[in-house]
Design a protein around this motif. Sequence first.
Motif, PDB file in Angstrom:
ATOM      1  N   GLU A 135     -50.515 -28.137  23.525  1.00 26.77           N
ATOM      2  CA  GLU A 135     -51.001 -28.868  22.646  1.00 26.77           C
ATOM      3  C   GLU A 135     -50.208 -30.310  22.818  1.00 26.77           C
ATOM      4  O   GLU A 135     -49.021 -30.479  22.855  1.00 26.77           O
ATOM      5  N   LYS A 136     -51.229 -31.347  23.311  1.00 30.17           N
ATOM      6  CA  LYS A 136     -50.758 -32.661  23.801  1.00 30.17           C
ATOM      7  C   LYS A 136     -51.460 -33.761  23.114  1.00 30.17           C
ATOM      8  O   LYS A 136     -52.522 -33.699  22.804  1.00 30.17           O
ATOM      9  N   VAL A 137     -50.739 -34.580  23.160  1.00 26.03           N
ATOM     10  CA  VAL A 137     -51.083 -35.982  22.306  1.00 26.03           C
ATOM     11  C   VAL A 137     -51.805 -36.605  23.475  1.00 26.03           C
ATOM     12  O   VAL A 137     -51.564 -37.182  24.629  1.00 26.03           O
ATOM     13  N   VAL A 138     -53.312 -37.086  22.971  1.00 24.12           N
ATOM     14  CA  VAL A 138     -54.136 -37.959  24.093  1.00 24.12           C
ATOM     15  C   VAL A 138     -54.989 -39.023  22.988  1.00 24.12           C
ATOM     16  O   VAL A 138     -55.128 -38.451  21.885  1.00 24.12           O
ATOM     17  N   ASN A 139     -55.182 -40.218  23.521  1.00 22.99           N
ATOM     18  CA  ASN A 139     -56.062 -40.912  22.789  1.00 22.99           C
ATOM     19  C   ASN A 139     -57.591 -40.429  23.078  1.00 22.99           C
ATOM     20  O   ASN A 139     -58.223 -40.351  23.914  1.00 22.99           O
ATOM     21  N   LEU A 140     -58.094 -40.055  21.573  1.00 23.65           N
ATOM     22  CA  LEU A 140     -59.616 -39.471  21.744  1.00 23.65           C
ATOM     23  C   LEU A 140     -60.502 -40.421  21.072  1.00 23.65           C
ATOM     24  O   LEU A 140     -61.488 -40.542  21.028  1.00 23.65           O
ATOM     25  N   LYS A 141     -59.998 -41.641  20.696  1.00 25.49           N
ATOM     26  CA  LYS A 141     -60.718 -42.578  19.924  1.00 25.49           C
ATOM     27  C   LYS A 141     -62.183 -43.138  20.616  1.00 25.49           C
ATOM     28  O   LYS A 141     -63.130 -42.903  20.500  1.00 25.49           O
ATOM     29  N   ASP A 142     -61.883 -43.552  22.130  1.00 26.31           N
ATOM     30  CA  ASP A 142     -62.874 -43.784  22.913  1.00 26.31           C
ATOM     31  C   ASP A 142     -63.702 -42.602  23.148  1.00 26.31           C
ATOM     32  O   ASP A 142     -65.255 -42.636  23.533  1.00 26.31           O
ATOM     33  N   VAL A 143     -63.204 -41.617  23.577  1.00 26.67           N
ATOM     34  CA  VAL A 143     -64.134 -40.171  23.836  1.00 26.67           C
ATOM     35  C   VAL A 143     -64.836 -39.862  22.838  1.00 26.67           C
ATOM     36  O   VAL A 143     -66.082 -39.579  22.953  1.00 26.67           O
ATOM     37  N   ILE A 144     -64.439 -39.833  21.631  1.00 28.21           N
ATOM     38  CA  ILE A 144     -65.236 -39.428  20.496  1.00 28.21           C
ATOM     39  C   ILE A 144     -66.577 -40.419  20.140  1.00 28.21           C
ATOM     40  O   ILE A 144     -67.585 -40.139  20.009  1.00 28.21           O
ATOM     41  N   SER A 145     -65.917 -41.700  20.394  1.00 23.44           N
ATOM     42  CA  SER A 145     -67.122 -42.562  20.150  1.00 23.44           C
ATOM     43  C   SER A 145     -68.198 -42.554  21.137  1.00 23.44           C
ATOM     44  O   SER A 145     -69.311 -42.978  21.021  1.00 23.44           O
ATOM     45  N   LYS A 146     -67.763 -42.333  22.299  1.00 20.89           N
ATOM     46  CA  LYS A 146     -68.776 -42.004  23.760  1.00 20.89           C
ATOM     47  C   LYS A 146     -69.605 -40.708  23.470  1.00 20.89           C
ATOM     48  O   LYS A 146     -70.795 -40.787  23.623  1.00 20.89           O
ATOM     49  N   TYR A 147     -68.971 -39.536  23.277  1.00 23.35           N
ATOM     50  CA  TYR A 147     -69.720 -38.183  23.271  1.00 23.35           C
ATOM     51  C   TYR A 147     -69.866 -37.638  21.818  1.00 23.35           C
ATOM     52  O   TYR A 147     -70.619 -36.573  21.935  1.00 23.35           O
ATOM     53  N   GLY A 148     -69.302 -38.104  20.768  1.00 21.25           N
ATOM     54  CA  GLY A 148     -69.579 -37.831  19.636  1.00 21.25           C
ATOM     55  C   GLY A 148     -68.501 -36.722  19.023  1.00 21.25           C
ATOM     56  O   GLY A 148     -67.430 -36.684  19.846  1.00 21.25           O
ATOM     57  N   ASP A 149     -68.711 -35.774  18.095  1.00 26.41           N
ATOM     58  CA  ASP A 149     -67.340 -34.978  17.709  1.00 26.41           C
ATOM     59  C   ASP A 149     -67.609 -33.678  18.207  1.00 26.41           C
ATOM     60  O   ASP A 149     -66.572 -33.013  17.938  1.00 26.41           O
TER      61      ASP A 149
END
Length: 194
Positions: A135-149
Amino acid sequence: MFYKQITDKFKKEADKRKLTKSNMCTWLIIVLLAIYIRFMGTFLTMFSDWWNLLSFSVVYLIVILLIYLLEKSIEYIRAIIISAIVFLCAWNTIYLYAYCNRNTDKAIHATVSLNGYGTRPVPKVLFTYKGYKFEKVVNLKDVISKYGDNLRNICELELSLSEVDALPIFYYINYIDVVKKEKTNDKYKTDAND
């Protein structure tokens, strides 16, 4: 009266010194814990649950040993503080050694499936590499906005790792990137986790 004033003054100074030592130990633990968390986030360690259990058992034994050896001359909380400092110093030394001996010449590139992700309280990804779950910390803000939930079905993880020469169970993380799965023959292509 004069004797009482002098003894009270010495007691107050002794209490201030105790408070200062306590504050120093607290700050030392906070700094060591921050370093430990930082190092832990930059490495993949191939430890089984038995190693974690063994690690906590050693800390417990150090606490019991300190209490037994020093009996009434030491408070129980002081034994726990000393054990925590020893534990954090030992792990920070191991991580620092691994950091200094990482092999940056050849990087391992792997693609693994995204087992899960979370956004609260911090964004993190769950994945499996060589049979171990991470379990690692990754910035998901841009990925979720690009590909959805629904990232698990659409995305996978690309890992770039450096081996540690002296410690084969440690891998330094160069980067973790969430990317869209590639389609091959109408099926999603992913590399094996093992």
